[in-house]
Scaffold this motif. Structure first.
Motif, PDB file in Angstrom:
ATOM      1  N   ASN A  77     -39.513 -54.628  14.292  1.00  0.00           N
ATOM      2  CA  ASN A  77     -39.576 -55.956  13.679  1.00  0.00           C
ATOM      3  C   ASN A  77     -39.537 -55.908  12.159  1.00  0.00           C
ATOM      4  O   ASN A  77     -40.217 -55.109  11.514  1.00  0.00           O
ATOM      5  N   PHE A  78     -38.741 -56.819  11.602  1.00  0.00           N
ATOM      6  CA  PHE A  78     -38.631 -57.014  10.158  1.00  0.00           C
ATOM      7  C   PHE A  78     -38.682 -58.524   9.953  1.00  0.00           C
ATOM      8  O   PHE A  78     -37.839 -59.252  10.478  1.00  0.00           O
ATOM      9  N   SER A  79     -39.715 -58.996   9.227  1.00  0.00           N
ATOM     10  CA  SER A  79     -39.891 -60.451   9.096  1.00  0.00           C
ATOM     11  C   SER A  79     -39.819 -60.869   7.643  1.00  0.00           C
ATOM     12  O   SER A  79     -40.174 -60.111   6.728  1.00  0.00           O
ATOM     13  N   PRO A 114     -28.580 -51.222  13.798  1.00  0.00           N
ATOM     14  CA  PRO A 114     -29.276 -51.376  12.518  1.00  0.00           C
ATOM     15  C   PRO A 114     -29.698 -52.829  12.295  1.00  0.00           C
ATOM     16  O   PRO A 114     -30.700 -53.099  11.651  1.00  0.00           O
ATOM     17  N   LEU A 115     -28.919 -53.772  12.847  1.00  0.00           N
ATOM     18  CA  LEU A 115     -29.246 -55.198  12.793  1.00  0.00           C
ATOM     19  C   LEU A 115     -28.888 -55.794  14.162  1.00  0.00           C
ATOM     20  O   LEU A 115     -27.975 -55.278  14.824  1.00  0.00           O
ATOM     21  N   PRO A 116     -29.564 -56.877  14.561  1.00  0.00           N
ATOM     22  CA  PRO A 116     -29.385 -57.346  15.954  1.00  0.00           C
ATOM     23  C   PRO A 116     -27.943 -57.626  16.361  1.00  0.00           C
ATOM     24  O   PRO A 116     -27.532 -57.260  17.465  1.00  0.00           O
ATOM     25  N   SER A 172     -42.337 -58.527   5.622  1.00  0.00           N
ATOM     26  CA  SER A 172     -43.272 -57.635   6.315  1.00  0.00           C
ATOM     27  C   SER A 172     -42.478 -56.902   7.387  1.00  0.00           C
ATOM     28  O   SER A 172     -41.494 -57.439   7.910  1.00  0.00           O
ATOM     29  N   SER A 173     -42.876 -55.681   7.683  1.00  0.00           N
ATOM     30  CA  SER A 173     -42.059 -54.882   8.593  1.00  0.00           C
ATOM     31  C   SER A 173     -42.893 -53.859   9.342  1.00  0.00           C
ATOM     32  O   SER A 173     -43.893 -53.365   8.809  1.00  0.00           O
ATOM     33  N   GLU A 174     -42.486 -53.559  10.567  1.00  0.00           N
ATOM     34  CA  GLU A 174     -43.185 -52.536  11.369  1.00  0.00           C
ATOM     35  C   GLU A 174     -42.876 -51.127  10.871  1.00  0.00           C
ATOM     36  O   GLU A 174     -43.576 -50.196  11.179  1.00  0.00           O
ATOM     37  N   ILE A 185     -36.242 -60.348  12.595  1.00  0.00           N
ATOM     38  CA  ILE A 185     -35.084 -59.673  13.198  1.00  0.00           C
ATOM     39  C   ILE A 185     -35.505 -58.234  13.522  1.00  0.00           C
ATOM     40  O   ILE A 185     -36.538 -57.762  13.039  1.00  0.00           O
ATOM     41  N   LYS A 186     -34.713 -57.569  14.328  1.00  0.00           N
ATOM     42  CA  LYS A 186     -35.008 -56.161  14.644  1.00  0.00           C
ATOM     43  C   LYS A 186     -34.083 -55.270  13.820  1.00  0.00           C
ATOM     44  O   LYS A 186     -32.867 -55.469  13.812  1.00  0.00           O
TER      45      LYS A 186
END
Ligand code: SF4
Length: 267
Positions: A109-111, A209-211, A119-121, A103-104
């Motif tokens: 990106n936040f996975s 903050p969230l998609p 994991s996250s950018e 999700i963004k």
């Protein structure tokens, strides 16, 4: 004696004139110096004796790790490891590949994978991680429709409204009043979008903050003797995508992130 947990609590006691009589460039810089204990609070000559007595030597450094939230993150990760996240991705209209749902968060990106590993950018603090994981678990996937409501109109909002004002809207308003680049940074750092004025506000910014969970921050400059004001609005579908506790936590996280940015730039 009252305790001080962060520099903004000191800043709120100052008159905001940036007169430099304390030998700091700004009141914000003075607040940071007092918090770091490189300056005594009585170095500002404009504070009342009573305030100096109440806050002199009252610095209390908070724990950097919020243990409660760290525990909540672990519980949520475990819960996610037990669900079918490919199905969750479909529900959220989010991409799923290499066993990861992505999700963004503020456009980055936040996975999370099938085992609950994140994991996250970008660095995701607990204020963002808890709502993001809750969103993955419970969001209905309903799309926002662009109708905005106040925090008080959200389900469960009225009983938390006073805290919301105190912890989320007021700190942002204070920053907006003194830190003129606040909205520019909101656009640049957090992938915000400036939109046509809402309810005659001088500035209206939409952040994601969230998609499926946008928030709109509106600011009215001081005018004709009237104080400035700042309000945060939520899409009318917000209750379908996040619970009130997560909405509150996320809004508090936004205010704290901007306090940090303002302190860094203001100091
Ligand atoms: S902290 Fe006090 S002395 Fe320092 S700039 Fe602000 S008002 Fe002036």
């Amino acid at each position: 004696m009252s305790h001080i947990n962060n520099p903004m609590e000191i800043f709120k006691l100052l008159n905001g004139s940036n007169c430099r009589e304390c030998n700091e460039k700004t009141c914000l810089a003075f607040a940071v110096a007092v918090f770091k204990e490189t300056k005594q609070i009585h170095a500002c000559p404009y504070l009342d004796k009573e305030v100096i007595e109440r806050y002199g030597g009252a610095i209390e450094k908070p724990n950097t790790v919020d243990e409660y939230k760290a525990e909540a993150i672990e519980i949520l990760k475990q819960k996610i490891s037990l669900i079918d996240i490919c199905e969750a991705a479909k529900r959220l209209s989010a991409p799923f590949s290499n066993n990861k749902l992505t999700i963004k968060i503020f456009g980055k990106n936040f996975s999370i994978d099938t085992k609950g590993n994140i994991s996250s950018e970008i660095h995701i603090n607990a204020y963002m991680a808890v709502p993001a994981l809750t969103y993955i678990l419970n969001s209905s996937g309903k799309f926002p429709n662009g109708n905005w409501i106040t925090f008080r109109e959200l389900s469960g909002g009225p009983s938390r409204y006073a805290h919301f004002q105190q912890r989320c809207e007021k700190p942002l308003k204070r920053i907006a009043d003194t830190y003129t680049d606040l909205f520019k940074d909101m656009l640049e750092i957090f992938d915000g979008k400036q939109i046509v004025s809402h309810i005659d506000s001088d500035i209206s910014i939409v952040l994601y903050p969230l998609p499926l969970f946008p928030i709109m921050v509106c600011y009215w400059k001081p005018e004709d003797g009237l104080e400035s004001s700042l309000h945060i609005y939520f899409d009318v579908t917000s209750d379908d995508n996040l619970d009130i506790e997560s909405i509150y936590t996320l809004s508090e996280g936004v205010a704290l992130m901007f306090e940090k940015i303002a302190l860094r730039h203001g100091a």
